[in-house]
Design an enzyme around this catalytic site. Sequence first.
Site, mmCIF file in Angstrom:
data_model
loop_
_atom_site.group_PDB
_atom_site.id
_atom_site.type_symbol
_atom_site.label_atom_id
_atom_site.label_comp_id
_atom_site.label_asym_id
_atom_site.label_seq_id
_atom_site.Cartn_x
_atom_site.Cartn_y
_atom_site.Cartn_z
ATOM 1 C CB CYS A 62 -0.918 -0.028 1.217
ATOM 2 S SG CYS A 62 -1.917 1.458 1.335
ATOM 3 C CB CYS A 85 -0.700 2.425 4.053
ATOM 4 S SG CYS A 85 -2.174 1.801 3.280
ATOM 5 C CG ASP A 86 3.096 1.037 4.487
ATOM 6 O OD1 ASP A 86 2.581 1.454 5.537
ATOM 7 O OD2 ASP A 86 2.930 -0.126 4.076
#
Length: 301
Positions: free
Chosen positions: A130, A133-134
């Site tokens: 992701c 997300c990261d």
Amino acid sequence: MYDIIIVGAGPAGLTAAIYARRASKKVLVLEAKAYGGQIINTPDIENYPVVAHISGFDFATNLYNQAKDLGAEIVMEKVTQLQDLGEEKKIVTTKGEYRAKAVILATGSENRKLGVEGEDALVGRGVSYCATCDGNFFRKKTVAVVGGGNTALEDALYLADLAEKVYLIHRRDAFRGEEGTVERLQARANIEFVLNSNVTRLIAEKRLKAIEVTNKDGSVRELAVNGLFVAVGRIPENQSFAQLIDLDPSGYAIASENCRTKVPGIFVAGDNRVKEVRQLVTAASDGAVAATEAVKYLAAL
Ligand code: NAP
């Protein structure tokens, strides 16, 4: 006893809930993880009609609130089993049991793994599925994205704004994703395409520090990277229903365009259904169709 239980609170499931509630049906939505489905990780949606730009998170939150405000019950429980008892369907979750006259399966799909040794152990230590997300953890660092679909292309674009350098690794020389996005990637000075190549080894100490990439011609390159974003497609989440409905060889639920499966009263909507185009707009469309068909089915009982 519910009229309709919807399994999955992504765009297909929540749209189905909106349509079913507008038809005054008693509706329960069961979701195993978090509402929104995979769209929640998309930084910027720009292909949903009327809305020129919206984040996946805002889109999913608006949809969730709309379904809730219309009276859908939404419960976070993982469905483990579905039984067809004729005019009644029984759903077993990790916490209990529910019954409904009709069920809509809108379970979507999960990340496909690359299948390289050490991948699982390095999740959270350099390997991610992701980018939104990261990605922030890799500011001014070097990362690689693997895959050739829209997810990989969009992830690479997103990461190019944060990271110093982005390798985009794809196993063929042509991308599956949109040409317009490929052109935008080509215009970025900090993105390097590594084509006709597979990631064949992850090199790590405590964290990922390099990857080995093997070209179709047999040549091998070692790329020093801090992060590897895997975007090689998704696997439909239909395993719990495999005994009941027909699945194609890739695991997608077989249903007609009206979202009916071979079992009366069981419908399927969204990315876990066999279809040509898997987009936000087609997931929402499936949700509307499945709910409308379920309402018709209930009227005929
Ligand atoms: P996808 O379109 O299925 O693409 C998966 C990619 O990964 C393909 O390029 C495939 O290569 C490659 N691949 C598969 N297995 C691999 C392996 N073991 N090793 C290396 N490469 C591998 O998946 P996606 O990009 O996640 O997209 C899923 C769906 O969502 C698509 O319909 C896509 O259009 C849609 N989507 C839309 C948007 C948007 O509209 N904004 C954004 C994201 C996704 P090959 O090409 O060689 O098969």
